[in-house]
Motif scaffolding. Structure first.
Motif, mmCIF file in Angstrom:
data_model
loop_
_atom_site.group_PDB
_atom_site.id
_atom_site.type_symbol
_atom_site.label_atom_id
_atom_site.label_comp_id
_atom_site.label_asym_id
_atom_site.label_seq_id
_atom_site.Cartn_x
_atom_site.Cartn_y
_atom_site.Cartn_z
ATOM 1 N N SER A 1 10.464 3.442 3.220
ATOM 2 C CA SER A 1 9.226 4.229 3.380
ATOM 3 C C SER A 1 8.665 4.726 2.056
ATOM 4 O O SER A 1 7.991 5.762 2.002
ATOM 5 C CB SER A 1 9.470 5.430 4.317
ATOM 6 N N ILE A 2 8.942 4.013 0.973
ATOM 7 C CA ILE A 2 8.348 4.352 -0.313
ATOM 8 C C ILE A 2 7.070 3.535 -0.471
ATOM 9 O O ILE A 2 7.094 2.311 -0.404
ATOM 10 C CB ILE A 2 9.315 4.070 -1.481
ATOM 11 N N GLN A 3 5.950 4.213 -0.651
ATOM 12 C CA GLN A 3 4.658 3.541 -0.728
ATOM 13 C C GLN A 3 4.421 3.014 -2.136
ATOM 14 O O GLN A 3 4.474 3.772 -3.108
ATOM 15 C CB GLN A 3 3.537 4.531 -0.347
ATOM 16 N N PRO A 4 4.168 1.705 -2.306
ATOM 17 C CA PRO A 4 3.919 1.171 -3.649
ATOM 18 C C PRO A 4 2.593 1.670 -4.215
ATOM 19 O O PRO A 4 1.674 2.016 -3.468
ATOM 20 C CB PRO A 4 3.895 -0.348 -3.423
ATOM 21 N N HIS B 1 -4.735 -10.252 -3.171
ATOM 22 C CA HIS B 1 -5.529 -10.119 -1.950
ATOM 23 C C HIS B 1 -4.958 -9.053 -1.016
ATOM 24 O O HIS B 1 -5.701 -8.260 -0.419
ATOM 25 C CB HIS B 1 -5.588 -11.478 -1.237
ATOM 26 N N LEU B 2 -3.610 -9.021 -0.905
ATOM 27 C CA LEU B 2 -2.970 -8.137 0.076
ATOM 28 C C LEU B 2 -2.839 -6.685 -0.395
ATOM 29 O O LEU B 2 -2.719 -5.785 0.443
ATOM 30 C CB LEU B 2 -1.580 -8.669 0.428
ATOM 31 N N MET B 3 -2.842 -6.480 -1.708
ATOM 32 C CA MET B 3 -2.546 -5.124 -2.193
ATOM 33 C C MET B 3 -3.566 -4.099 -1.697
ATOM 34 O O MET B 3 -3.223 -2.946 -1.430
ATOM 35 C CB MET B 3 -2.455 -5.100 -3.726
ATOM 36 N N LYS B 4 -4.806 -4.526 -1.544
ATOM 37 C CA LYS B 4 -5.823 -3.610 -1.033
ATOM 38 C C LYS B 4 -5.833 -3.580 0.488
ATOM 39 O O LYS B 4 -5.900 -2.509 1.106
ATOM 40 C CB LYS B 4 -7.195 -4.018 -1.560
ATOM 41 N N ILE B 5 -5.734 -4.758 1.115
ATOM 42 C CA ILE B 5 -5.847 -4.842 2.579
ATOM 43 C C ILE B 5 -4.635 -4.217 3.271
ATOM 44 O O ILE B 5 -4.764 -3.415 4.197
ATOM 45 C CB ILE B 5 -6.017 -6.313 3.012
ATOM 46 N N GLU B 6 -3.426 -4.589 2.811
ATOM 47 C CA GLU B 6 -2.210 -4.148 3.504
ATOM 48 C C GLU B 6 -1.669 -2.820 2.981
ATOM 49 O O GLU B 6 -1.134 -2.015 3.751
ATOM 50 C CB GLU B 6 -1.137 -5.232 3.368
#
Length: 655
Positions: A459-462, A488-493
């Motif tokens: 549960s550590i948020q990158p 692509h995923l860093m913003k969406i997910e």
């Protein structure tokens, strides 16, 4: 009188000359209290035992004085004996004695004893309630203090200014602003609101809580603003990063004719640091020198921190050298100053001086030393520090363990970094980012990717640094598809907006793979304006893959951003040269000469026998230059000989 004038020996001689002193209980009480006030608490305890042996008649003041001496010396065992005497002599219900007993247990860090005294008294006065609140606050049990205040209200005990000041301080520590407001509402109904101690506690609560409007209301309503009140305002503004307001308040205090104390000066200097205004900080330094506060350790530490963060390490060193008393905080600040200003060698020298000074390093000291070692990339010294902290039994914290991992990674020892990482019981985001970066720089991209999954499970948020490390890993390993998917995923997910650093890494990744058109398309589609780093990355890739047209575009964009930087033109010059476009190269060289542009020489460094040598391109100032070039020439001749021998052997074998 003699005790108050710090002449305890004279008092003792007078006491010894008294006749019938056994019946003069007042003189015994004065002696016990006076010895404790002059720091001779052990003599006070001995006098109490002597009085008991001479059958002195003990009164309540006797117990309050001797219990004060026990608290001063934190001698809980003797205090418990006195507690037994209190019960035997029938003083267990005396309010003054019970309050002294409770205070003694609190000063001896024996909160259970204080609670036992408090519970045994049926008719509790406000003094006992205050002592219990103070005991909880002093032991760090803030919620215990606040709960005691609630019980006081339930029992309809009217609090005094001492109660309110302590409760407001507790609200400030745990940031319980709602309860602080309720206490303020009670104060409005009572005349004790005008007490300067309570008002200062209110100011501290509101300023540290960021409630400027409420703080200004309290401050403006104060009739007698003393140094404490002004200090509360200035300190609160400074801690909430409202540096301009803090300095304005400092100016108004001076207009009021009040002389600032060391705490106020430290807060004012910290505000200059927050504004990164070294000129104003220097004026503060001059004021400190004139007012005689330069020798104060807190003021000096604030000055040291200001010069350090503003990029003046020599001025910080000057402040440090003039400090009459250097505590561990000042030594740590000096080490941090040198590392922050790219002087890791001096940071390590300061650490060794610190050990010679006779002080025991703490976790922060070792952390600062490890940061310096990381900048130098000297593995041997890093291992030595690691062994030292294990041998000395220094308690590690998360920052120290992060510094250890970072040091081993930057010193090229991924194995040791993994060992430290795996043995840690608690890991934070900074540590995961460091380890990912380490894996990436050592070509272990899939291990870095696996850490992202591990973070998800814990549960550590990158954050954005996490993805810089991961994208760099993909870049080093040539994993183009995985890198583009991450962008692509860093913003969406994960909800992390890509920054300039992320785009630079991806452009470099595409450029290394020869996908220059894709890299250029990404630059043009970016939601942010391309910076010099992005164009420089693209230009380097164009040179590597001999793409002259796109290289000219990147160089042109770079020249718009930094027209006076020669290295930008030098890259394009190399592209022209490698493509054998001599006319274009000649025109560019003429332009550089006309504009007076030159490329700065590069540098490298190497550690030999615990010393780090730095070498600059084209620099011959080193006294060992002739020997160095002689050794290089010898190596070159040997290599040529071996190459010719290899050619002969190859020819014979083919024959």
């Amino acid at each position: 009188m003699y005790f108050r004038c710090a002449r305890p020996m004279t008092s003792c001689r007078m006491f010894q000359g008294l006749e019938n002193r056994r019946r003069n209980v007042v003189s015994w009480n004065v002696m016990m209290g006076g010895l404790a006030e002059n720091g001779l608490w052990e003599s006070s305890l001995e006098l109490y035992l002597l009085g008991k042996s001479e059958e002195m008649e003990l009164v309540s003041a006797s117990f309050t004085n001797i219990l004060g001496a026990c608290g001063q010396g934190e001698c809980v065992s003797f205090g418990e004996q006195v507690h037994s005497d209190v019960v035997k002599m029938g003083f267990a219900s005396n309010h003054y004695v019970c309050t002294s007993l409770l205070t003694m247990y609190a000063k001896c860090k024996f909160i259970e004893g204080a609670e036992r005294v408090f519970e045994q008294v049926s008719d509790k006065g406000i003094e006992l309630w205050n002592a219990m609140i103070s005991a909880y606050a002093g032991s760090g049990s803030i919620y215990g203090a606040l709960d005691t205040y609630k019980q006081l209200k339930i029992h309809y005990i009217i609090p005094d200014s001492f109660t309110m000041a302590h409760v407001l301080s507790c609200c400030n520590i745990v940031e319980v602003l709602d309860l602080g407001r309720l206490v303020h509402a009670d104060l409005v109904k009572r005349p004790i609101e005008r007490n300067i101690t309570v008002e200062s506690a209110l100011l501290t609560l509101y300023t540290k809580g960021g409630l400027d409007h409420e703080a200004n209301l309290v401050f403006s309503s104060m009739t007698g603003r003393d140094v404490i009140a002004w200090g509360s305002m200035i300190s609160g503004f400074s801690q909430n990063e409202k540096f301009v307001e803090a300095l304005n308040c400092f100016r108004d205090m001076k207009k009021d004719g009040l002389k600032p104390d060391s705490d106020i000066m430290a807060s004012a200097i910290s505000s200059c640091t927050g504004l990164e205004n070294v000129n104003l900080g220097s004026l503060m330094h001059g004021f400190v020198t004139k007012s005689g506060l330069e020798k104060d350790v807190f003021v000096a530490s604030a000055l040291l921190d200001m010069y350090s963060k503003c990029g003046f390490p020599d001025m910080a060193a000057n402040v440090f050298s003039h400090m009459p008393f250097k505590n561990i905080v000042s030594w740590n600040s000096m080490m941090s100053c040198y590392s922050r200003n790219d002087l890791p060698e001096r940071s390590m020298e300061t650490f060794y001086q610190f050990l010679e000074y006779g002080l025991d390093p703490d976790a922060l000291s070792i952390t600062n030393a490890l940061v310096a070692v990381s900048l130098l990339a000297v593995l041997v010294k890093g291992k030595t520090l690691h062994g030292y902290l294990i041998r000395q039994g220094i308690l590690t914290d998360i920052h120290l363990e992060n510094a250890l991992v970072d040091m081993y990674i930057k010193s090229g020892s991924l194995k040791y970094a993994q060992n430290v990482f795996q043995k840690m019981c608690w890991k934070n985001l900074v540590l995961y980012n460091s380890m990912m970066d380490g894996y990436g720089s050592h070509g272990e991209c899939w291990k870095a990717m696996a850490l992202l999954d591990e973070m998800r499970n814990t549960s550590i948020q990158p954050d954005h640094i996490t993805f810089i490390s991961l994208l760099s890993s993909c870049n080093h390993s040539g994993l183009i598809k995985e890198g583009l998917d991450l962008l692509h995923l860093m913003k969406i997910e994960y909800g992390v907006e890509p920054r300039e650093e992320h785009y630079v890494t991806v452009v470099d990744m595409l450029g290394r793979a020869g996908q220059l058109d894709d890299a250029y398309a990404l630059v043009r589609s970016m939601p942010i304006e391309p910076s010099k780093s992005i164009w420089l990355s693209l230009l380097s890739s164009c040179r590597a893959h001999h793409n002259v047209d796109l290289g000219e575009v990147a160089a042109t964009e770079l020249s718009k951003i930094e027209p006076s930087r020669g290295s930008n033109y030098a890259q394009l010059l190399n592209i022209y040269g490698e493509a054998e476009l001599w006319d274009s190269a000649a025109k560019l060289r003429a332009l550089m000469k006309e504009e007076g542009l030159k490329k700065k020489g590069g540098c490298s460094w190497i550690e030999v026998r615990n010393k780090v040598g730095v070498f600059y391109s084209g620099d011959s100032s080193c006294p060992l230059t002739p020997q160095i070039y002689g050794a290089l020439g010898s190596l070159r001749r040997n290599m040529l000989k071996k190459e010719s021998c290899f050619d002969i052997v190859k020819a014979l074998l083919s024959y």
